[in-house]
Scaffold this active site. Structure first.
Site, PDB file in Angstrom:
ATOM      1  N   ASN A 140       0.792  -1.235   0.000  1.00  0.00           N
ATOM      2  CA  ASN A 140       0.000   0.000   0.000  1.00  0.00           C
ATOM      3  C   ASN A 140       0.824   1.285   0.000  1.00  0.00           C
ATOM      4  O   ASN A 140       0.375   2.303  -0.505  1.00  0.00           O
ATOM      5  CB  ASN A 140      -1.013  -0.001   1.155  1.00  0.00           C
ATOM      6  CG  ASN A 140      -0.358  -0.136   2.508  1.00  0.00           C
ATOM      7  OD1 ASN A 140       0.686  -0.764   2.660  1.00  0.00           O
ATOM      8  ND2 ASN A 140      -0.967   0.449   3.520  1.00  0.00           N
ATOM      9  N   GLY A 216       2.337  -5.738   7.691  1.00  0.00           N
ATOM     10  CA  GLY A 216       1.378  -6.581   6.986  1.00  0.00           C
ATOM     11  C   GLY A 216       0.264  -7.038   7.905  1.00  0.00           C
ATOM     12  O   GLY A 216      -0.045  -6.380   8.900  1.00  0.00           O
ATOM     13  N   GLU A 236       4.295  -4.125  12.379  1.00  0.00           N
ATOM     14  CA  GLU A 236       3.235  -3.120  12.202  1.00  0.00           C
ATOM     15  C   GLU A 236       2.124  -3.846  11.465  1.00  0.00           C
ATOM     16  O   GLU A 236       2.246  -4.155  10.281  1.00  0.00           O
ATOM     17  CB  GLU A 236       3.770  -1.930  11.397  1.00  0.00           C
ATOM     18  CG  GLU A 236       2.912  -0.684  11.552  1.00  0.00           C
ATOM     19  CD  GLU A 236       1.819  -0.592  10.515  1.00  0.00           C
ATOM     20  OE1 GLU A 236       0.679  -1.025  10.836  1.00  0.00           O
ATOM     21  OE2 GLU A 236       2.087  -0.121   9.418  1.00  0.00           O
ATOM     22  N   LEU A 237       1.047  -4.145  12.199  1.00  0.00           N
ATOM     23  CA  LEU A 237       0.036  -5.072  11.700  1.00  0.00           C
ATOM     24  C   LEU A 237      -1.278  -4.353  11.395  1.00  0.00           C
ATOM     25  O   LEU A 237      -1.291  -3.235  10.936  1.00  0.00           O
ATOM     26  CB  LEU A 237      -0.145  -6.206  12.717  1.00  0.00           C
ATOM     27  CG  LEU A 237       1.157  -6.937  13.098  1.00  0.00           C
ATOM     28  CD1 LEU A 237       0.891  -8.000  14.151  1.00  0.00           C
ATOM     29  CD2 LEU A 237       1.838  -7.535  11.874  1.00  0.00           C
ATOM     30  N   CYS A 270      -3.165   1.528   6.571  1.00  0.00           N
ATOM     31  CA  CYS A 270      -3.229   0.861   7.886  1.00  0.00           C
ATOM     32  C   CYS A 270      -4.049   1.651   8.895  1.00  0.00           C
ATOM     33  O   CYS A 270      -4.690   1.068   9.768  1.00  0.00           O
ATOM     34  CB  CYS A 270      -1.816   0.645   8.430  1.00  0.00           C
ATOM     35  SG  CYS A 270      -0.807  -0.449   7.419  1.00  0.00           S
ATOM     36  N   GLU A 364     -10.323  -5.944   9.931  1.00  0.00           N
ATOM     37  CA  GLU A 364      -9.719  -4.890   9.114  1.00  0.00           C
ATOM     38  C   GLU A 364     -10.256  -4.984   7.694  1.00  0.00           C
ATOM     39  O   GLU A 364     -10.050  -5.982   7.006  1.00  0.00           O
ATOM     40  CB  GLU A 364      -8.194  -5.009   9.102  1.00  0.00           C
ATOM     41  CG  GLU A 364      -7.528  -3.915   8.301  1.00  0.00           C
ATOM     42  CD  GLU A 364      -6.012  -3.986   8.344  1.00  0.00           C
ATOM     43  OE1 GLU A 364      -5.372  -2.922   8.424  1.00  0.00           O
ATOM     44  OE2 GLU A 364      -5.469  -5.104   8.292  1.00  0.00           O
TER      45      GLU A 364
END
Length: 461
Positions: A140, A216, A236-237, A270, A364
């Site tokens: 992204n 991801g 970083e989820l 995100c 999400e």
């Protein structure tokens, strides 16, 4: 190194072939790690000034070739040109921040004589590079999120093996060329395009890799952390970011910002706004204005200068969201706007009367979908925000300083944006989440700390 296999990379918007891209296998990844071993020794010998100058040069090269980079991004990721150019502007800044931080990596003196047995001793700490870092990045923000891995890693003197997302390898390869042009030592950066299912385990488990930094999904991040053993890992989820709209002097501006936060890059951010909780006194007006502003967005070709929203990264993602919308309607929610898709193109969608248990609320979405819900009390709104497995960032719009600080203390996220949307980010700030949103922090200074080892030196005088 030439890969044995390759694939045709297709535009998510048009389906046309953009490029033919190599696909690295397990053996070729092992060779990349061998190259990184040699690169780690070379970059370690550079001074802080030399590393800073390389990063400064990369920043300058991105500025010079910004339009070329933006068009690569629009072609491979279907990011509208307006958004693509904004990402390249941020990438220029991120590498500049990294260049500055390369000259600020310091330790501290320790007052050894504060302890009875420390008399006659002087001590200090220093930070050393870890060696080789594996960076696994998403589709992204394929330029700027790569910069958030490479910038601090190289500033600290590490070599990197970079695995870009399957859909966005061109941006990573372009970045590698700029680093080569800027004078980065051979082997200090190795790009390995390929399927995570084929090469991911090699990167995560190889003992020569000292740290894994991953952006991801929660599911992949959890699996990665379980396999990494004692390696350093930053994650970083996912997120389903929320904003509370309690009170404001300018509702039109709040609506405009919320629409931007919900639909920028088709919601594939995100910290995209997925949940909006509005004081019931403002709810009807807010919803009416939100629908009107969303209707003004232009949907189309990412290479069209006027486009606001373009395709999702794949048709499969649009189909996933469609199934979530059907679930929501079956449970009594109402689609106030949008809800349809054609291939990978998904209309900006507004859901109302949806419960917190719906997939579209608690998971999400990563799509142009937002759930707008009224609330009675501010305490209730905070409860709604916290009723989530995720906790990356949240926004709070309020005229009350007391409510602002209540939100700061009570909302369970990594960052609270007061009088702004959760989608706000600048690249030098600490960035990361709690709960299922990950562990560790990005932001160049904070990543440098993650990507170095603290060493204590003590002298007995």
């Amino acid at each position: 190194m030439e890969a044995e296999e390759s694939i045709d990379l297709k535009s998510p918007y048009s389906g046309q072939v953009v490029a033919t891209v190599p696909q690295v296998n397990r053996e070729e990844v092992a060779k990349a790690i061998e190259s990184a071993e040699q690169g780690a020794q070379r970059i370690k010998k550079l001074t802080a000034l030399e590393r800073s100058e390389i990063l400064e040069k990369v920043s300058d090269l991105f500025k010079e070739r910004a339009e070329e980079a933006a068009r690569i991004l629009a072609s491979e990721a279907a990011k509208p040109l307006k958004a693509a150019r904004a990402e390249i502007d941020r990438t220029v800044e991120t590498y500049k921040f990294a260049a500055e931080e390369a000259k600020r990596i310091t330790g501290e003196t320790i007052p050894m004589d504060a302890a009875k047995t420390g008399k006659g001793r002087v001590a200090f700490t220093m930070r050393e590079p870890l060696g080789i870092i594996a960076a696994i990045t998403p589709f992204n923000f394929p330029f700027n999120l790569v910069a958030h891995k490479l910038g601090p890693a190289i500033a600290a003197g590490n070599a990197v093996v970079l695995k870009p997302a399957n859909q966005t390898p061109l941006s990573a390869l372009f970045t590698a060329k700029l680093f080569e042009e800027a004078g980065l030592p051979t082997g200090a950066l190795n790009v390995v395009p390929g399927k995570g299912s084929v090469i991911g385990d090699v990167l995560v488990t190889d003992p020569r890799i000292k740290m894994v930094t991953f952006t991801g999904s929660y599911e992949v991040g959890l699996s990665l952390k379980e396999k990494a053993g004692l390696k350093k890992v930053t994650l970083e989820l996912g997120s389903n970011s929320a904003v509370i709209v309690e009170s404001t002097e300018d509702l039109d501006d709040v609506v405009k910002r919320c629409v931007q936060g919900a639909y920028a890059y088709a919601g594939q951010v995100c910290i995209s706004i997925q949940r909006i909780y509005v004081n019931e006194a403002l709810y009807e007006t807010f919803l009416e204005k939100f629908i009107a502003h969303t209707n003004s967005l232009l949907i189309g070709d990412p290479l069209d200068e006027k486009t606001d929203v373009s395709a999702l990264i794949s048709k499969r993602e649009a189909e996933r969201i469609s199934s979530w919308l059907e679930e929501a309607k079956s449970a009594g929610a109402r689609i106030a706007l949008g809800g349809k898709h054609n291939g990978a193109m998904m209309e900006p969608t507004i859901i109302v009367d949806g419960s917190e248990e719906l997939s579209i609320s608690c998971k999400e979405a990563f799509a142009p979908v937002v759930n707008i819900t009224p609330y009675g009390s501010f305490d209730e709104a905070i409860t709604f925000v916290n009723d989530s497995a995720y906790g990356l960032q949240a926004g709070v719009i309020t005229n009350s300083i007391h409510q602002a600080f209540q939100a700061v203390h009570e909302i369970e996220v990594g960052g609270v944006m007061v009088n702004d949307i959760p989608t706000f980010r600048v690249d030098q700030m600490p960035y990361g989440g709690v709960k299922n949103s990950g562990s560790g922090r990005e932001g160049i200074k904070y990543s440098v700390e993650e990507m170095t080892e603290l060493k204590l030196v003590s002298f007995k005088l």
